[in-house]
Scaffold this motif. Structure first.
Motif, PDB file in Angstrom:
ATOM      1  N   PRO A  81       0.813  -1.225   0.000  1.00 58.61           N
ATOM      2  CA  PRO A  81       0.000   0.000   0.000  1.00 58.61           C
ATOM      3  C   PRO A  81       0.844   1.272   0.000  1.00 58.61           C
ATOM      4  O   PRO A  81       0.566   2.213  -0.746  1.00 58.61           O
ATOM      5  N   VAL A  82       1.882   1.305   0.842  1.00 59.64           N
ATOM      6  CA  VAL A  82       2.752   2.482   0.892  1.00 59.64           C
ATOM      7  C   VAL A  82       3.510   2.645  -0.426  1.00 59.64           C
ATOM      8  O   VAL A  82       3.632   3.755  -0.965  1.00 59.64           O
ATOM      9  N   ALA A  83       4.026   1.546  -0.963  1.00 59.71           N
ATOM     10  CA  ALA A  83       4.789   1.613  -2.214  1.00 59.71           C
ATOM     11  C   ALA A  83       3.921   2.110  -3.367  1.00 59.71           C
ATOM     12  O   ALA A  83       4.365   2.925  -4.192  1.00 59.71           O
ATOM     13  N   LEU A  84       2.682   1.628  -3.444  1.00 54.92           N
ATOM     14  CA  LEU A  84       1.797   2.068  -4.519  1.00 54.92           C
ATOM     15  C   LEU A  84       1.498   3.556  -4.410  1.00 54.92           C
ATOM     16  O   LEU A  84       1.464   4.278  -5.416  1.00 54.92           O
ATOM     17  N   GLY A  85       1.294   4.035  -3.173  1.00 56.63           N
ATOM     18  CA  GLY A  85       1.053   5.464  -2.978  1.00 56.63           C
ATOM     19  C   GLY A  85       2.259   6.300  -3.369  1.00 56.63           C
ATOM     20  O   GLY A  85       2.130   7.311  -4.075  1.00 56.63           O
ATOM     21  N   LEU A  86       3.437   5.873  -2.932  1.00 51.59           N
ATOM     22  CA  LEU A  86       4.656   6.606  -3.271  1.00 51.59           C
ATOM     23  C   LEU A  86       4.944   6.537  -4.770  1.00 51.59           C
ATOM     24  O   LEU A  86       5.427   7.509  -5.371  1.00 51.59           O
ATOM     25  N   GLY A  87       4.647   5.384  -5.380  1.00 46.91           N
ATOM     26  CA  GLY A  87       4.863   5.256  -6.812  1.00 46.91           C
ATOM     27  C   GLY A  87       3.979   6.200  -7.608  1.00 46.91           C
ATOM     28  O   GLY A  87       4.434   6.831  -8.573  1.00 46.91           O
ATOM     29  N   GLY A  88       2.723   6.304  -7.213  1.00 46.30           N
ATOM     30  CA  GLY A  88       1.828   7.243  -7.891  1.00 46.30           C
ATOM     31  C   GLY A  88       2.266   8.680  -7.716  1.00 46.30           C
ATOM     32  O   GLY A  88       2.223   9.481  -8.657  1.00 46.30           O
ATOM     33  N   LEU A  89       2.702   9.019  -6.501  1.00 46.69           N
ATOM     34  CA  LEU A  89       3.182  10.372  -6.241  1.00 46.69           C
ATOM     35  C   LEU A  89       4.437  10.679  -7.064  1.00 46.69           C
ATOM     36  O   LEU A  89       4.568  11.758  -7.664  1.00 46.69           O
ATOM     37  N   ALA A  90       5.365   9.727  -7.107  1.00 50.59           N
ATOM     38  CA  ALA A  90       6.607   9.927  -7.865  1.00 50.59           C
ATOM     39  C   ALA A  90       6.336  10.030  -9.366  1.00 50.59           C
ATOM     40  O   ALA A  90       7.002  10.810 -10.069  1.00 50.59           O
ATOM     41  N   SER A  91       5.370   9.270  -9.871  1.00 47.16           N
ATOM     42  CA  SER A  91       5.037   9.359 -11.296  1.00 47.16           C
ATOM     43  C   SER A  91       4.542  10.751 -11.652  1.00 47.16           C
ATOM     44  O   SER A  91       4.880  11.290 -12.711  1.00 47.16           O
ATOM     45  N   GLY A  92       3.734  11.326 -10.759  1.00 51.79           N
ATOM     46  CA  GLY A  92       3.232  12.665 -11.008  1.00 51.79           C
ATOM     47  C   GLY A  92       4.311  13.731 -10.935  1.00 51.79           C
ATOM     48  O   GLY A  92       4.281  14.723 -11.674  1.00 51.79           O
ATOM     49  N   MET A  93       5.287  13.531 -10.048  1.00 49.58           N
ATOM     50  CA  MET A  93       6.322  14.550  -9.840  1.00 49.58           C
ATOM     51  C   MET A  93       7.484  14.419 -10.820  1.00 49.58           C
ATOM     52  O   MET A  93       7.996  15.422 -11.330  1.00 49.58           O
TER      53      MET A  93
END
Length: 407
Positions: A364-376
């Protein structure tokens, strides 16, 4: 660490002469297809009924909760109870949950607290079946057949990742949302019929300690087995990078490479075919490289393939997805088999529960961070980062004596 025996070339054929495994395999096929259809179709059905992306995301996230929160308790109960009747009950509960969910959605046209509770029950009972299946395989087969058994079940699961997407889309588009729920319910009922003839090997009866003591013993068995601890670390990190890669690759294929829905579907189907091939060849690869070499090698191969997704173009993405799925399937079979081989028969349920939660806890944490990093920073950089991290985990496995020495 206890070293596992390497399966011999002629032994895989005897797997299909084991009546318990054949019945369990048939039921597993039906339940796997039903689960894949439900996990894919239910969010689409909810979105169709409510037009709410929040409800759709909430349903998707519920899949992780039983594994993370209830896995240890479920494992302890499975170790304490006879295997057959609780397994049958878990399958029956899945069918009832799907039928009740159909009634709730048909009457209310959306989700409420009771619908969410029913979905939770469905996923929890599905995990109960998976845990019990792991115990039955361990107790019903010789250790030399565990790799072939897990590879066969893994290959079936990868096959149904392809079929479920096609079947679910067909049912929702050409039939109705009711069919997307009732067809999986019918498949689960068919699995229940197949399991009625299953009579797994039961451990000898013994005095039952209090549940709290049983939980404590399970945790101690896990913690003192350093092979299992390090295997859990590797699996948790690998699952996190694989999950982020899969989600980011789909987003990039649609948004960055401008593939249409049919082309994305074909890409996913090809990736699943790579996963199927990986599961099929794992027993032969283990005989060639050993468990330790195959475990670490599959991690490195998965990382290299994920990093290829950084290169712009449809061909690099195709290679990245197919090869990473191939390596991921090999890795999954290695993890499942090594966990079974390292665990005493009377502790399989509890250890499976603990490790099952550990394997998923970072996702769950990795998916959230991955989505955030993709946007940034952009999706390609995230794909490259997933590849680098997977290679690092593979190098960790290579130099970890608890994993590299397994045969």
């Amino acid at each position: 660490m206890t070293q596992a025996r390497t399966p011999q070339g002629g032994e895989s054929s005897s797997l299909w002469r084991n009546g318990s495994f054949v019945r369990l395999y048939l039921a597993s096929i039906l339940i796997s297809l039903a689960f894949q259809m439900t996990s894919l179709g239910l969010p689409l059905v909810i979105y169709q009924l409510t037009n709410s992306a929040l409800d759709m995301a909430a349903i998707r996230s519920l899949q992780f909760i039983p594994t993370i929160v209830l896995a240890f308790l479920i494992g302890a109960l499975i170790d304490r109870l006879p295997k057959r009747l609780p397994m049958l009950a878990a399958v029956a509960v899945q069918a009832l949950a799907l039928a009740l969910l159909y009634v709730l959605l048909a009457r209310m046209g959306g989700m409420n607290w009771l619908s969410y509770a029913v979905v939770m029950v469905f996923f929890a009972s599905n995990y109960w079946f998976i845990n019990a299946q792991n115990v039955v395989i361990k107790t019903s087969l010789p250790q030399s057949l565990l790799t072939s058994a897990n590879a066969s079940i893994g290959a079936a699961a990868r096959t149904f990742e392809m079929l479920s997407a096609l079947m679910t889309g067909f049912l929702i588009y050409f039939a109705s949302f009711e069919a997307a729920i009732l067809v999986p319910a019918a498949l689960v009922l068919a699995a229940l019929v197949a399991l009625l003839a299953l009579h797994p090997v039961e451990p000898p009866p013994r005095m039952r300690e209090p549940l709290s003591q049983s939980l404590k013993q399970g945790w101690q068995a896990f913690w003192h087995n350093k092979g299992l601890v390090h295997l859990s670390i590797v699996a948790a990190l690998a699952n996190a990078t694989e999950g982020v890669f899969a989600l980011t690759a789909l987003f990039w294929a649609r948004d960055g490479l401008h593939l249409n829905e049919a082309e994305v579907g074909a890409l996913v189907a090809c990736a699943s075919a790579g996963g199927f091939a990986g599961s099929v060849v794992t027993p032969a690869l283990r005989r060639r490289f050993g468990m330790g070499g195959l475990l670490s090698g599959s991690l490195v191969a998965m990382g290299v393939a994920q990093a290829v997704g950084f290169l712009y173009g449809v061909t690099p993405m195709f290679v990245a997805m197919v090869v990473s799925q191939f390596a991921s399937s090999v890795l999954s079979v290695c993890v499942w088999t090594l966990r079974q081989e390292l665990t005493p028969a009377d502790m399989v349920g509890r250890v499976t529960g603990i490790t099952g939660a550990a394997f998923k806890v970072a996702m769950p944490v990795a998916l959230g961070l991955g989505g955030l990093a993709s946007g940034m920073f952009g999706a390609p950089l995230v794909l490259l980062l997933c590849g680098v991290l997977s290679v690092v985990v593979g190098i960790y496995a290579i130099f970890n004596r608890h994993l590299s020495n397994s045969v």
